[in-house]
Design an enzyme around this catalytic site. Structure first.
Site, PDB file in Angstrom:
ATOM      1  N   ASN A   1       0.254   3.347   5.406  1.00 57.65           N
ATOM      2  CA  ASN A   1       0.785   2.774   6.643  1.00 57.65           C
ATOM      3  C   ASN A   1       1.830   1.708   6.328  1.00 57.65           C
ATOM      4  O   ASN A   1       1.688   0.972   5.346  1.00 57.65           O
ATOM      5  CB  ASN A   1      -0.346   2.120   7.447  1.00 57.65           C
ATOM      6  CG  ASN A   1      -1.466   3.100   7.722  1.00 57.65           C
ATOM      7  OD1 ASN A   1      -1.245   4.207   8.173  1.00 57.65           O
ATOM      8  ND2 ASN A   1      -2.687   2.686   7.421  1.00 57.65           N
TER       9      ASN A   1
ATOM     10  N   GLN B   1      -0.951  -1.056   9.413  1.00 56.34           N
ATOM     11  CA  GLN B   1      -1.043  -1.707   8.103  1.00 56.34           C
ATOM     12  C   GLN B   1      -1.697  -3.067   8.289  1.00 56.34           C
ATOM     13  O   GLN B   1      -1.184  -3.925   9.001  1.00 56.34           O
ATOM     14  CB  GLN B   1       0.350  -1.861   7.474  1.00 56.34           C
ATOM     15  CG  GLN B   1       0.306  -2.448   6.073  1.00 56.34           C
ATOM     16  CD  GLN B   1       1.703  -2.581   5.450  1.00 56.34           C
ATOM     17  OE1 GLN B   1       2.722  -2.488   6.139  1.00 56.34           O
ATOM     18  NE2 GLN B   1       1.734  -2.800   4.155  1.00 56.34           N
TER      19      GLN B   1
ATOM     20  N   HIS C   1      -0.071   0.017   0.027  1.00 55.60           N
ATOM     21  CA  HIS C   1      -1.288   0.622  -0.518  1.00 55.60           C
ATOM     22  C   HIS C   1      -1.531   1.968   0.147  1.00 55.60           C
ATOM     23  O   HIS C   1      -1.155   2.192   1.284  1.00 55.60           O
ATOM     24  CB  HIS C   1      -2.501  -0.302  -0.374  1.00 55.60           C
ATOM     25  CG  HIS C   1      -2.825  -0.694   1.027  1.00 55.60           C
ATOM     26  ND1 HIS C   1      -2.098  -1.636   1.744  1.00 55.60           N
ATOM     27  CD2 HIS C   1      -3.809  -0.291   1.868  1.00 55.60           C
ATOM     28  CE1 HIS C   1      -2.620  -1.790   2.943  1.00 55.60           C
ATOM     29  NE2 HIS C   1      -3.663  -0.979   3.055  1.00 55.60           N
TER      30      HIS C   1
ATOM     31  N   HIS D   1      -4.547   4.878   0.991  1.00 55.18           N
ATOM     32  CA  HIS D   1      -5.983   5.072   1.182  1.00 55.18           C
ATOM     33  C   HIS D   1      -6.341   6.477   0.718  1.00 55.18           C
ATOM     34  O   HIS D   1      -5.696   7.439   1.125  1.00 55.18           O
ATOM     35  CB  HIS D   1      -6.356   4.966   2.666  1.00 55.18           C
ATOM     36  CG  HIS D   1      -6.075   3.643   3.281  1.00 55.18           C
ATOM     37  ND1 HIS D   1      -7.074   2.715   3.523  1.00 55.18           N
ATOM     38  CD2 HIS D   1      -4.917   3.077   3.724  1.00 55.18           C
ATOM     39  CE1 HIS D   1      -6.536   1.650   4.087  1.00 55.18           C
ATOM     40  NE2 HIS D   1      -5.232   1.840   4.229  1.00 55.18           N
TER      41      HIS D   1
END
Length: 198
Positions: free
Chosen positions: A113, A120, A126, A128
């Protein structure tokens, strides 16, 4: 590094650790746990970290992040992007192997995101990796991603056991890749091998 960023805190308190060899994987010590909140590390290289989400959607929910602070995906440099891209399929295999065992009917999401409107929560790039176990007989697809109120805090003891299992499986996967594909993934450990230190 951003002093206010929890992922930068994890990066600064956990140096890169070797991820090579099944033998070293079985003996991998838990990385430092003095981050707030506790980080259950699975991978820590010069460029990439992987650790358990502290508010997992499912068992084995892992975050993969660059060590350097980049707020959004478009901010990342090419080298970091290559490193993250290299580890995502490897970590996907590791996570699903640990969560699903030998069951070949593995389903999971890889989600990333960018910005608050895109859900986010931490302004540090990052990804997931979210295992999707079968929850009912009909095995309908899950469209639930990041709904509020559906996530429980990760228990530290359970998290450490799960992270350890993933570190062991990662070491096996790195060894398999080195043997089957001839690719050495962990440059720090390969340099140490060359010096006869591992």
């Amino acid at each position: 590094m951003s002093s206010a960023c929890p992922f930068c805190n994890i990066a600064s308190t956990n140096q890169p650790i070797p991820s090579n060899g099944a033998e070293s994987g079985a003996n991998l010590k838990s990385p430092r746990q003095d981050t707030d909140p506790t980080a259950h590390l699975i991978l820590s290289t010069e460029h990439v970290m992987a650790f358990l989400d502290i508010m997992p959607l499912t068992k084995g929910h892992v975050l993969v992040a660059p060590r350097r602070h980049f707020e959004m995906l478009g901010d990342m440099d090419v080298q970091t992007g290559q490193e993250v891209g290299k580890w995502l399929p490897i970590l996907s295999r590791v996570v699903t192997k640990v969560v699903f065992g030998d069951d070949q009917d593995r389903h999971w999401n890889v989600v990333q995101n960018n910005g608050a409107r895109a859900a986010q929560q931490v302004p540090h790039v990052h990804f997931h990796i979210i295992p999707r176990p079968s929850t009912d007989v009909s095995q309908r697809p899950s469209f639930t991603m990041f709904g509020r109120g559906q996530r429980d805090e990760l228990d530290d003891e359970e998290g450490e056991k799960l992270a350890h299992s993933m570190r062991v499986e990662l070491a096996k996967e790195v060894t398999r890749i080195e043997l089957d594909e001839g690719v050495v993934l962990d440059t720090a450990s390969s340099k140490a091998k060359d010096r006869g230190k591992l």
